[in-house]
Design a protein around this motif. Structure first.
Motif, PDB file in Angstrom:
ATOM      1  N   GLU A   1       0.822  -1.199   0.000  1.00 53.40           N
ATOM      2  CA  GLU A   1       0.000   0.000   0.000  1.00 53.40           C
ATOM      3  C   GLU A   1       0.863   1.258   0.000  1.00 53.40           C
ATOM      4  N   VAL A   2       2.167   1.089   0.221  1.00 51.39           N
ATOM      5  CA  VAL A   2       3.081   2.229   0.363  1.00 51.39           C
ATOM      6  C   VAL A   2       3.566   2.676  -1.016  1.00 51.39           C
TER       7      VAL A   2
ATOM      8  N   LYS B   1      -2.372   6.319  -4.752  1.00 52.87           N
ATOM      9  CA  LYS B   1      -3.110   5.278  -4.031  1.00 52.87           C
ATOM     10  C   LYS B   1      -3.960   4.441  -4.986  1.00 52.87           C
ATOM     11  N   ALA B   2      -3.898   3.150  -4.842  1.00 52.76           N
ATOM     12  CA  ALA B   2      -4.701   2.268  -5.685  1.00 52.76           C
ATOM     13  C   ALA B   2      -6.173   2.561  -5.472  1.00 52.76           C
ATOM     14  N   SER B   3      -6.899   2.635  -6.558  1.00 55.05           N
ATOM     15  CA  SER B   3      -8.312   2.968  -6.435  1.00 55.05           C
ATOM     16  C   SER B   3      -9.166   2.000  -7.246  1.00 55.05           C
ATOM     17  N   PHE B   4     -10.325   2.520  -7.697  1.00 60.07           N
ATOM     18  CA  PHE B   4     -11.300   1.664  -8.380  1.00 60.07           C
ATOM     19  C   PHE B   4     -10.669   0.852  -9.517  1.00 60.07           C
TER      20      PHE B   4
ATOM     21  N   SER C   1      -7.970  -0.482  -9.903  1.00 57.44           N
ATOM     22  CA  SER C   1      -7.010  -1.550  -9.581  1.00 57.44           C
ATOM     23  C   SER C   1      -7.722  -2.881  -9.336  1.00 57.44           C
TER      24      SER C   1
ATOM     25  N   ALA D   1      -0.802  -0.142  -9.119  1.00 55.34           N
ATOM     26  CA  ALA D   1      -1.347  -0.199  -7.748  1.00 55.34           C
ATOM     27  C   ALA D   1      -1.032   1.106  -7.010  1.00 55.34           C
TER      28      ALA D   1
END
Lengths: 402, 384
Positions: free
Chosen positions: A146-147, A301-304, A306, A296
């Motif tokens: 997530e980083v 930030k990974a969103s819809f 992904s 990602a």
């Protein structure tokens, strides 16, 4: 140029001794492997003790490193067998172990001097977390997926610790280590290697005010692909770039190791990625079966977009591995272990450890006893006429016929 | 053993006071996964709770990437003067509280931490600042008993509430809504998996991500007396998603009666389960997950059969550094488990030359052995 730029290591998955050799021969600087216990890939072939020793020798002779995964969330009874294994790993020269549980960290420290890398399974996401693991004895953090790369750079500078990030492969949709669907619905501990991949299932969803009953693979993530993010990894000083996939094929291990190591070498030599080869590298990544690629959270930030809202069986790629070269010499020809059948006259691509593929046409095929064949069968050995430059362990692929 | 629970308004605080609770967990929207309280509401509620004699525990249980963590520091700094202790799960939050405050810490060790060594490790890392550890609901009762007795600080366990199965920061429900209003809006749905008989997974999406819960709730109320006798200090009742039945639970805790508990279960809006409380066997299926071909033996492994040419030969990839010699006897393990034994009386290399020895890394052609399949494993039997 190369001496001025710190290039991250390419860390490839090796689900077996054969795959370890493939990954290293194709350019990986390091591999991560699992023994028969303590890892998160219970169903993988994994390594016996002898194979671990042999893999270690093979890697070290080629200046590559071997990290051994001990990243299950172990229960007390699992820990009982760990000290002997840890002592063995130290004896054979293991470069580091990958750990997610503090009890395992403490056990490794008590029984060895092996370096400890904190697994992504521990979901280390910020500087303060990295500092805590450093206090606990870690020398490297494999950050949670997530980083972003920019955040990773901040963590590295603030915590002054080695940082490893995933650059390619399948991804958990959940924070790693924070999914127990398999545990409670299938009786299989996902955090001890029994993940049933429930996130890849289709779910019927209802109850949202604004949503009619709808079917969706809403928890399934697209696959990570970070080729174009490489400059950011280098700028932020990331130490190691990890490729997911200990359960994946020889072709996958070889292709990923080759593409990312060649791309990084180009950067080391030239200081940029403005290469005609960029599209070639991307094309190579596309030739291995995969879900739709996403960056990602590497940049944003990974969103819809992904979410991989498709069924898994649509993953077959346009290319398939037809086999690997067992031996190659003018006398014995090119001996191939056939994985997927090909016919006389087919165009094949033999993938060298570095450089462009060698295209050959299978004009003449023979079995081991020199009998001529018009088509091959999987799980057989066949001979093609010798082609200069072809060596043992080269992988061979073919475009899937439609 | 004391009960602990959450509150989000004055009415719920008053119920806690009436039921003899001594503490309350408050959740700010900014820091807690399922928090509803604005900072003003949190501070007001905290003040009132303390007036009522309730100890205030701040739940800071979100996981945070670096940039989010930095943003959240303003929130924690604003709220921390108003609380008695902080509950954290992110190791970063753990470290920050240790390094930057003097507040006692409660560590949510519900993910993993299934060994005593790990839990003792976290306590050591806190240098005496950890006042409570919240244990995983995947532990069985014998393990809970051992931990409660051996750990030097009090333990807490979920007594009743939802089982969180899945936590991601990604917005997964709103992705399905074409004209979603706001990215920070909260969405809820019920999911049904195609691959399992389970139906009715509650799913929530909010500003912190998407969460999926089990179709049943976790309940150890019927084992309360047993847990009390073990020495468990705190049992958590989590009713954040339903009408509170704290009064009834408190009565059951005070004096457990099977009939009353059965009636409670009947009335409860969701099915209840005890999870792995009696036994955790979530690793027993592992041997079956692995192809028997891949279940290797140590020591006497020669290699693998790559080709079987009926009436002609077996091609064996020799992997053992000892290689394979014409004098060896071999044992061949069929992928389905059948075992064949044979002395080698024909040994050739890939150039079809008769040889006495084939070194590791090469293919050996030996005589055909009926019944053997490709992918069979070969072992040394004896060396004559």
């Amino acid at each position: 140029m190369s001496s001025l730029i710190k290039i991250p290591e390419v860390l490839a998955p090796a689900g077996s001794l054969d795959k370890l050799k493939v990954a290293i021969l194709y350019g990986a600087n390091a591999v991560y492997v699992g023994g028969q216990k303590f890892g998160l890939r219970t169903a993988a072939e994994n390594f016996t003790l002898d194979e671990l020793r042999e893999g270690m020798v093979f890697a070290h002779e080629r200046d590559a490193k071997v990290y051994v995964v001990l990243n299950s969330f172990l229960h007390d009874k699992d820990l009982l067998e760990l000290p002997d294994f840890v002592r063995y790993l130290e004896e054979i020269g293991t470069d580091a172990v990958i750990v997610s549980d503090l009890g395992v960290v403490n056990t490794v420290r008590k029984h060895s001097q092996i370096s400890i890398h904190i697994s992504t399974q521990a979901s280390t996401l910020n500087t303060q977390s990295a500092l805590l693991w450093k206090k606990a004895g870690a020398s490297r953090i494999v950050l949670g997926r997530e980083v972003s790369v920019k955040e990773a750079g901040k963590i590295k500078r603030a915590a002054d610790i080695e940082i490893e990030m995933f650059i390619h492969g399948s991804m958990c949709m959940a924070y790693s280590g924070h999914c127990v669907i398999s545990n409670f619905t299938q009786g299989r501990d996902s955090n001890r290697g029994g993940c049933a991949h429930s996130c890849r299932f289709e779910y019927s969803l209802e109850g949202l005010d604004t949503l009619e009953k709808k079917k969706a693979f809403f928890m399934s993530s697209k696959d990570l692909e970070g080729l174009r993010v490489l400059p950011h990894f280098i700028e932020e000083g990331i130490d190691s770039l990890k490729i997911e996939g200990r359960m994946k094929s020889h072709l996958y291990a070889g292709t990923m190791s080759k593409v990312y190591s060649e791309a990084l070498k180009f950067y080391a030599d030239n200081g940029h990625f403005l290469s005609d080869d960029l599209t070639k590298w991307e094309s190579e990544l596309g030739k291995v079966s995969h879900r739709t690629y996403t960056q990602a959270s590497l940049v944003e930030k990974a969103s819809f977009n992904s979410i991989f809202n498709e069924r898994e069986n649509s993953l077959e790629g346009e290319w398939q591995m037809v086999g690997s070269v067992i031996d190659a010499s003018p006398k014995s020809g090119i001996v191939i272990e056939v994985r997927n059948a090909f016919n006389q006259g087919d165009e094949l691509e033999i993938i060298p450890f570095s450089g462009d593929v060698i295209k050959v046409q299978a004009r003449q095929i023979m079995d081991l006893t020199m009998k001529a064949l018009t088509r091959t069968k999987p799980t057989t050995l066949v001979r093609l006429p010798y082609v200069s430059g072809v060596k043992g362990s080269f992988l061979i692929r073919q475009k899937v016929k439609t | 053993m004391k009960l602990t629970t959450y509150a989000k308004n004055l009415h719920e605080l008053n119920i806690l006071k009436d039921q003899g609770f001594t503490e309350v967990i408050l959740e700010p929207k900014s820091l807690a996964r399922f928090g509803k309280l604005s900072h003003d509401e949190f501070i007001k509620l905290s003040g009132r709770a303390q007036e009522l004699g309730l100890r205030v525990l701040l739940e800071w249980d979100i996981l945070m990437t670096e940039d989010v963590f930095i943003i959240k520091l303003d929130a924690i700094k604003e709220l921390i003067p108003f609380v008695n202790a902080v509950r954290v799960q992110d190791p970063g939050a753990f470290n920050w509280i240790l390094e930057n405050t003097d507040k006692p810490l409660q560590f949510i060790a519900e993910n993993g931490n299934h060994n005593l060594n790990a839990l003792e490790g976290w306590i050591d890392l806190s240098h005496g600042r950890m006042e409570r550890v919240i244990l995983s609901i995947e532990l069985s009762k014998t393990t809970i008993q051992e931990y409660v007795q051996k750990l030097t600080i009090p333990c807490e366990l979920l007594g009743l509430g939802r089982i969180l199965l899945f936590y991601t920061p990604r917005p997964l429900l709103s992705a399905l809504i074409p004209d979603k209003i706001s990215i920070n809006e909260e969405f809820a749905a019920i999911g049904e998996s195609e691959e399992s008989p389970h139906k009715g997974f509650p799913i929530v999406e909010n500003q912190h991500g998407t969460f999926m819960f089990h179709i049943k709730q976790f309940c150890l109320i019927e084992y309360a007396q047993e847990l009390r006798e073990m020495g468990l200090c705190h049992l958590r009742i989590d009713q954040r998603w339903e009408e509170s039945c704290l009064t009834e639970i408190s009565c059951l805790m005070l004096k457990f009666e099977t009939a009353r508990f059965e009636a409670f279960k009947q009335r409860y809006h969701q099915d209840l389960m005890r999870g792995f409380y009696l036994v955790n066997k979530t690793d027993v299926l592992f041997p079956k997950l692995k192809n028997s071909r891949l279940q290797k033996r140590e020591g006497d492994y020669v290699g693998e059969v790559l080709e079987v040419e009926k009436g002609s030969h077996l091609a064996i990839m020799v992997k053992n550094p000892r290689g394979l010699s014409g004098r060896d006897c071999i044992k061949i393990l069929h992928p389905k488990g059948e075992v064949f034994e044979s002395k080698i009386y024909s040994l050739k290399n890939l150039d079809l030359e008769e040889v006495n020895h084939v070194p590791a890394g090469n293919v050996a052609l030996v005589q055909f052995v009926g019944g053997v399949w490709v992918k069979s494993q070969v072992f040394y039997l004896t060396i004559v």
